[in-house]
Design an enzyme around this catalytic site. Structure first.
Site: not given
Ligand code: DGL
Length: 265
Positions: A9-10, A41-42, A72, A74, A151, A183, A185
């Site tokens: 994941d990012s 990453y988003g 992830c 994204t 977070e 997402c 999170h």
């Molecule tokens: N893990 C990213 C997602 O599921 C969210 C966090 C990011 O923007 O990197 O899209």
């Protein structure tokens, strides 16, 4: 040597998928990589997300993983369609399992999708849903402030509720009965989202479906393992202490050892 399931994941959000993998495949070794040096990453371009994703996959391949779970949204929506055919190892993303589950769940044929700016702009969920059932109405909206809230550990605060109310307004207006938490999170904000949308809305968290798909693939490829003491290795590209502090919130238990690596690929 027994080979692990690779997950990346990012950052830390992919641990919501690891939690479900551990639940459904408790005897499998898991190697997790969180690209904490380059998160989020988003908000990045497709070119950058593709490059980062390839580097993360190459790192996991060095760990000799047997399958890679792209935990992830994204990466799954932006990079996976471009890179999928360049690797022999099975790559499992989160979009198709989540879309399938939402189509199955909706009764009024109105689905909401929330995610990062990049995920929403890609229209990946929308295309996947329409491919299964073209008459479903899909309303999507980006909720970029949700990631920093989670977070920071702000899960139930008034401020989160106010922001969610504003973000989710178009979904309320469209009377969606199902929302894809697009997402990694967002599952931590389920309570707030339910409060805003009302109890009748079904929230789809792809983690469960992703873990089921991983299990099916490993079974089909005869790669399932039953390790008596399965290995769980966590790697990050920065801030191992920050990662292990947050890990408990996502995983439900703490992570003792987190190793910082640099991706020299
Ligand atoms: N893990 C990213 C997602 O599921 C969210 C966090 C990011 O923007 O990197 O899209």
């Amino acid at each position: 040597m027994s080979r692990a399931i690779g997950v990346f994941d990012s950052g830390v959000g992919g641990l919501t998928v690891v939690k479900e993998l551990i639940h459904q495949l408790p005897r499998e070794n898991i190697v997790y990589f969180g690209d904490t040096a380059r998160v989020p990453y988003g908000i990045k371009s497709q070119e950058t997300i593709v490059r980062f994703s390839i580097e993360n996959i190459l790192f996991l391949l060095k760990q000799e993983v047997k399958l890679i779970c792209v935990a992830c949204n994204t990466v799954s929506s932006i990079a996976l369609p471009v890179i999928r055919n360049h690797f022999k190892v099975p790559l499992v993303g989160v979009i198709s399992p989540g879309a399938r589950e939402a189509v199955y769940a909706t009764k009024n044929k109105r689905i909401g999708v929330i995610g990062t700016k990049a995920t929403i702009a890609s229209k990946a969920y929308e295309s996947e849903i329409k491919a299964i059932s073209p008459d479903i109405k899909v309303v999507s909206c980006a909720c970029p402030l949700f990631v920093p809230f989670v977070e920071e550990g702000w899960i139930n605060e008034r401020a989160v509720f106010d922001v969610a109310k504003r973000y989710l307004q178009p979904l309320k207006v469209a009377s969606v009965d199902t929302i894809i938490l697009g997402c990694t999170h967002y599952p931590l904000l389920k309570t707030v989202i339910k409060k805003v949308m009302g109890g009748g809305v079904t929230l789809i968290d792809s983690a469960k479906q992703v873990a089921t798909e991983v299990k099916q693939i490993l079974n089909r490829e005869e790669l399932l393992e039953f390790n008596p003491g399965p290995r769980r290795d966590f790697y990050v590209s920065d801030g191992p202490a920050w990662f292990s502090g947050l890990a408990k919130r996502f995983l439900g238990h703490s992570v003792k050892k987190v190793t910082k690596v640099s991706l020299n690929v």
